[in-house]
Design an enzyme around this catalytic site. Structure first.
Site, mmCIF file in Angstrom:
data_model
loop_
_atom_site.group_PDB
_atom_site.id
_atom_site.type_symbol
_atom_site.label_atom_id
_atom_site.label_comp_id
_atom_site.label_asym_id
_atom_site.label_seq_id
_atom_site.Cartn_x
_atom_site.Cartn_y
_atom_site.Cartn_z
ATOM 1 N N VAL A 107 0.824 -1.216 0.000
ATOM 2 C CA VAL A 107 0.000 0.000 0.000
ATOM 3 C C VAL A 107 0.854 1.260 0.000
ATOM 4 C CG1 VAL A 107 -2.051 -1.023 1.026
ATOM 5 C CG2 VAL A 107 -0.240 -0.155 2.518
ATOM 6 N N CYS A 108 2.123 1.108 -0.386
ATOM 7 C CA CYS A 108 3.013 2.267 -0.433
ATOM 8 C C CYS A 108 3.200 2.704 -1.879
ATOM 9 C CB CYS A 108 4.370 1.939 0.184
ATOM 10 S SG CYS A 108 5.329 3.411 0.545
ATOM 11 N N ILE A 109 3.066 4.004 -2.132
ATOM 12 C CA ILE A 109 3.231 4.528 -3.492
ATOM 13 C C ILE A 109 4.350 5.564 -3.552
ATOM 14 C CG2 ILE A 109 0.901 4.012 -4.310
ATOM 15 C CD1 ILE A 109 0.090 6.855 -3.559
#
Length: 325
Positions: free
Chosen positions: A172-174
């Site tokens: 869930v890291c961008i």
């Protein structure tokens, strides 16, 4: 430098020396304590809460409590009252220094403190490590997150007892999309690169998609592995339950997402829905058995025997160059 990640590396088996994987010891030591597994749930609001942390500590697992909308001092007090070790997260802003002052004033010292910011190779982290070492010298200080050998050397020299490696490889890291920086897509290489200079434990943080990735992390230098998505979505998980077409899901979002911050400002995380996986205890038992199997495939009996195996990079020219490294 070789560039690879969890999905294109496989470890090579060695002659098995045990009759059953149950003979293999998956435990690991971090600081003054030993834990049943080299894994720690990510310190995120949709992964851990006070209840889960107390259960983990009571059952021999490591944990790190998140630092969002939480009274850290009360948390330490409650964990110690329950006979459990306390492991908290701090940032590097004034309220975090105020928390340290309150802990000192009340005579409380958490056993573990994780300085937890997205870009941990920073003067602000250096200052916080120094403050912790001065005021809470008994605490085991973990600092991160970082991605380079230079950062590891600095953090260790500044006084960190362990470092956390991984900038943006999580599900869930961008960060890499928003900034162009990070270890997404080469997290395992970054871990290997950092481990070459490390003299203290490394916690590999992010990019774990299967239990076999735990063994790969240990092979390339991690002492502990921080995992978010595999631990999100359990019955006990604090994420909100959402029903879609009759199927139950739990919310899972990044610490730097607008869902976590409550505002759309400097966002480096996103929200996804994880299918509900059942009970956390069952997942941990399965993880332990899988790590024990990994140890047996490594030809060893203890966790760190995994570090002795050779590996292949899929899609490369051959396996030979990776033997005995």
């Amino acid at each position: 430098m070789e560039i690879f990640d969890y999905d294109n590396v496989l470890l090579l088996p060695r002659k098995c020396r045990v009759e059953s994987r149950s003979e293999c010891d998956a435990s690991v030591t971090l600081g003054q304590r030993s834990f049943r597994l080299p894994v720690v749930p990510a310190n995120m609001k949709t992964v851990v809460d006070e209840k889960i942390c107390r259960w983990l500590a009571s059952n021999g697992y490591f944990y790190v409590m998140h630092r969002f909308d939480l009274d850290n001092v009360q948390f330490v007090r409650d964990m110690h009252a329950a006979g459990c070790f306390a492991s908290i997260s701090l940032g590097v802003k004034q309220p975090d220094y105020d928390t340290v002052d309150r802990l000192v004033a009340e005579g409380l010292c958490p056993e573990y403190i994780t300085i937890d910011i997205a870009h941990g190779h920073a003067d602000t982290v250096k200052a916080m490590i120094a403050y912790l070492k001065q005021h809470l010298p008994q605490a085991f200080v973990i600092a991160g997150n970082v991605a380079t050998p230079e950062a590891i050397i600095d953090l260790e020299n500044w006084g960190a007892d362990a470092t956390k490696v991984g900038v943006g490889p999580g599900k869930v890291c961008i960060t890499k999309l928003k900034t162009g920086f990070g270890t997404g897509g080469w997290q395992l290489s970054a871990l290997k690169w950092c481990a070459r200079v490390a003299t203290k434990p490394i916690i590999a943080d992010g990019g774990i998609r299967s239990h076999g990735d735990i063994a790969k992390s240990i092979r390339f230098g991690a002492t502990m592995v921080m995992i978010g998505s595999l631990f999100a979505g359990h019955e006990e998980s604090p994420g909100k339950t959402v029903e879609v077409d009759g199927e139950q899901f739990k919310e899972y979002y990044g610490s730097a997402s607008d869902f976590n911050k409550g505002e759309y400002k400097h966002v480096e995380g996103k929200r996804i829905l994880e299918p509900i996986k059942g009970r956390l205890a069952d997942t941990l038992v399965e993880m332990e058995q899988d790590v024990q199997s990994s140890i047996s495939y490594s030809g060893g009996r203890r966790l760190m025997d995994i570090r002795k195996v050779n590996y292949v990079i899929l899609g490369g020219d051959n396996a030979g160059e990776h033997l005995l490294m």
